[in-house]
Motif scaffolding. Structure first.
Motif, short mmCIF file in Angstrom:
data_model
loop_
_atom_site.label_atom_id
_atom_site.label_comp_id
_atom_site.label_asym_id
_atom_site.label_seq_id
_atom_site.Cartn_x
_atom_site.Cartn_y
_atom_site.Cartn_z
N PRO A 169 -0.99 -9.47 -9.75
CA PRO A 169 -2.14 -8.74 -9.18
C PRO A 169 -1.76 -7.47 -8.43
O PRO A 169 -2.43 -6.44 -8.56
N GLY A 170 -0.69 -7.50 -7.63
CA GLY A 170 -0.27 -6.32 -6.90
C GLY A 170 0.16 -5.20 -7.82
O GLY A 170 -0.18 -4.02 -7.60
N LEU A 171 0.90 -5.56 -8.86
CA LEU A 171 1.34 -4.56 -9.83
C LEU A 171 0.16 -4.01 -10.63
O LEU A 171 0.13 -2.82 -10.95
N LYS A 172 -0.81 -4.85 -10.90
CA LYS A 172 -2.00 -4.40 -11.61
C LYS A 172 -2.76 -3.36 -10.78
O LYS A 172 -3.23 -2.34 -11.30
N ARG A 173 -2.83 -3.59 -9.49
CA ARG A 173 -3.47 -2.64 -8.58
C ARG A 173 -2.73 -1.30 -8.59
O ARG A 173 -3.34 -0.22 -8.60
N LEU A 174 -1.40 -1.35 -8.63
CA LEU A 174 -0.58 -0.14 -8.68
C LEU A 174 -0.80 0.61 -9.99
O LEU A 174 -1.00 1.84 -9.99
N VAL A 175 -0.79 -0.11 -11.09
CA VAL A 175 -0.99 0.52 -12.40
C VAL A 175 -2.35 1.19 -12.49
O VAL A 175 -2.47 2.33 -12.95
N GLU A 176 -3.37 0.50 -12.05
CA GLU A 176 -4.73 1.05 -12.13
C GLU A 176 -4.86 2.32 -11.29
O GLU A 176 -5.53 3.28 -11.71
N ASP A 207 0.83 -1.21 0.00
CA ASP A 207 0.00 0.00 0.00
C ASP A 207 0.87 1.26 0.00
O ASP A 207 0.46 2.30 -0.52
N ARG A 208 2.05 1.18 0.60
CA ARG A 208 2.96 2.33 0.61
C ARG A 208 3.36 2.71 -0.81
O ARG A 208 3.46 3.90 -1.13
N HIS A 209 3.60 1.71 -1.66
CA HIS A 209 3.91 2.00 -3.07
C HIS A 209 2.78 2.78 -3.72
O HIS A 209 3.01 3.77 -4.43
N ILE A 210 1.56 2.31 -3.51
CA ILE A 210 0.42 2.93 -4.18
C ILE A 210 0.26 4.39 -3.72
O ILE A 210 0.05 5.29 -4.54
N LYS A 211 0.41 4.62 -2.43
CA LYS A 211 0.32 6.00 -1.93
C LYS A 211 1.45 6.85 -2.51
O LYS A 211 1.23 7.99 -2.94
N HIS A 212 2.65 6.32 -2.51
CA HIS A 212 3.84 7.04 -2.99
C HIS A 212 3.67 7.47 -4.44
O HIS A 212 3.87 8.64 -4.79
N TYR A 213 3.30 6.53 -5.30
CA TYR A 213 3.25 6.83 -6.73
C TYR A 213 2.00 7.61 -7.15
O TYR A 213 2.07 8.47 -8.02
N GLY A 268 -4.53 9.79 -14.43
CA GLY A 268 -4.25 10.32 -15.76
C GLY A 268 -2.80 10.26 -16.17
O GLY A 268 -2.39 10.95 -17.12
N THR A 269 -1.99 9.46 -15.47
CA THR A 269 -0.56 9.40 -15.72
C THR A 269 -0.18 8.08 -16.38
O THR A 269 -0.70 7.02 -15.99
N LYS A 270 0.71 8.11 -17.35
CA LYS A 270 1.25 6.90 -17.95
C LYS A 270 2.29 6.30 -17.01
O LYS A 270 2.95 7.02 -16.24
N VAL A 271 2.47 4.99 -17.08
CA VAL A 271 3.42 4.34 -16.18
C VAL A 271 4.09 3.15 -16.87
O VAL A 271 3.43 2.34 -17.53
N ILE A 272 5.41 3.10 -16.75
CA ILE A 272 6.17 1.95 -17.23
C ILE A 272 6.99 1.41 -16.06
O ILE A 272 7.09 2.05 -15.02
N ILE A 273 7.56 0.23 -16.23
CA ILE A 273 8.32 -0.38 -15.15
C ILE A 273 9.72 -0.72 -15.64
O ILE A 273 9.90 -1.16 -16.78
N GLN A 274 10.71 -0.47 -14.78
CA GLN A 274 12.10 -0.73 -15.14
C GLN A 274 12.48 -2.15 -14.72
O GLN A 274 12.32 -2.52 -13.55
N LEU A 275 13.00 -2.92 -15.66
CA LEU A 275 13.39 -4.30 -15.41
C LEU A 275 14.90 -4.41 -15.30
O LEU A 275 15.64 -3.82 -16.08
N THR A 276 15.35 -5.20 -14.33
CA THR A 276 16.79 -5.29 -14.11
C THR A 276 17.20 -6.65 -13.57
O THR A 276 16.37 -7.43 -13.07
#
Length: 288
Positions: free
Chosen positions: A61-68, A17-23, A74-82
């Protein structure tokens, strides 16, 4: 907004949930595109506790919740893979770190073992699988982390990569692993989805990748499918020196922009909006 590690994930790399609030807070503030922090594609490539992961379907599922939540602002979002490669510490993975060669990187704590060719091929597939999961989660695209001494950067660096097979030696051979990853990821992204690549354009250490060679490498990355180049420092350029000036990596980005046609992102202590506006107007970079 560039990828900046938060250390907020669970032990297994799951979104909290901290991620979702942060972003979502930053999306609400007006950021046009958020690049989610570096996310490991394989458990043996994990760098630190609290790092986000995308190595297993159960993380979707967790990442899907973050993206949504970000899209709702109204912001686009991509993820960095490493993949941490030679930087992935035994204290985190439980294994000896592995990379292109047995070179200890700056800030490294242990001699890595050289990856075998079958292991390299497996990691290529894992980047592809992580991309599939990112698409399933609803991300607008992905960014490959080819800077800051991570595995893609390690293979490109003549300092870190001293192999004498098809994955090491001259520039073309050192580009083989990044090329294979790019092609695998592009195949999973689908048509008309731009691939971002964070590019270490100067290793900033003796025997490392030079700015001139980086320009040639950038042209190759463009040719094999990279659509946006996000320019930063390489193996030794992410903490080996103390950078304080405004836009300290912008000159690197400007040099890359001179030799490619794709958009280039400039980074590095860009904290004044007037400065950000000026370097766009002067066409030194395309995004900040």
């Amino acid at each position: 907004m560039p990828p900046m590690a938060t250390g907020m994930a669970t032990e297994d790399g799951e979104v909290t949930d901290r991620h979702i609030k942060h972003y979502t807070t930053r999306a609400r503030g007006g950021v046009g595109l958020i690049i989610i922090e570096h996310t490991y594609v394989s458990e043996d490539g994990k760098l630190s506790r609290g790092q986000m992961g995308l190595y297993d379907d159960r993380l979707i599922p967790g990442l899907k919740r973050l993206v949504e939540a970000i899209h709702a602002e109204g912001t686009k979002v991509i993820i960095q893979l490493t993949h941490g490669g030679a930087k992935a510490p035994r204290s985190i993975t439980g294994k000896q770190p592995s990379g292109p060669w047995n070179t200890i990187l700056p800030n490294g704590s242990e001699v890595p073992r050289p990856l075998t060719i079958p292991e390299i091929k497996t990691i290529v597939v894992r980047f592809g699988n992580a991309t599939y999961r990112a698409v399933e989660a609803g991300f607008d695209s992905v960014e490959l982390h080819g800077a800051h001494g991570f595995l893609l950067c390690q293979f490109l660096s003549p300092y870190a990569n001293q192999r004498n097979d098809e994955y090491g030696g001259n520039l073309a051979k050192r580009l083989m692993f990044p090329t294979e990853v790019i092609r695998e990821v592009k195949a999973r992204l689908g048509e008309n989805v731009p691939l971002f690549y964070r590019f270490g354009a100067d290793d900033m250490l003796e025997g490392g990748l030079t700015r001139q060679e980086a320009k040639l490498a950038a042209q190759h990355l463009e040719q094999v499918g990279v659509d946006v180049i996000d320019v930063s420092g390489g193996v030794g350029g992410d903490g080996q020196r103390s950078f304080t000036e405004q836009g300290y990596f912008v000159p690197l980005a400007e040099g890359i922009k001179e030799v490619v046609k794709v958009p280039v992102i400039g980074v590095g202590n860009i904290s004044e909006p007037e400065y950000a506006d000026r370097i766009i107007r002067e066409r030194k970079v395309d995004m900040v």
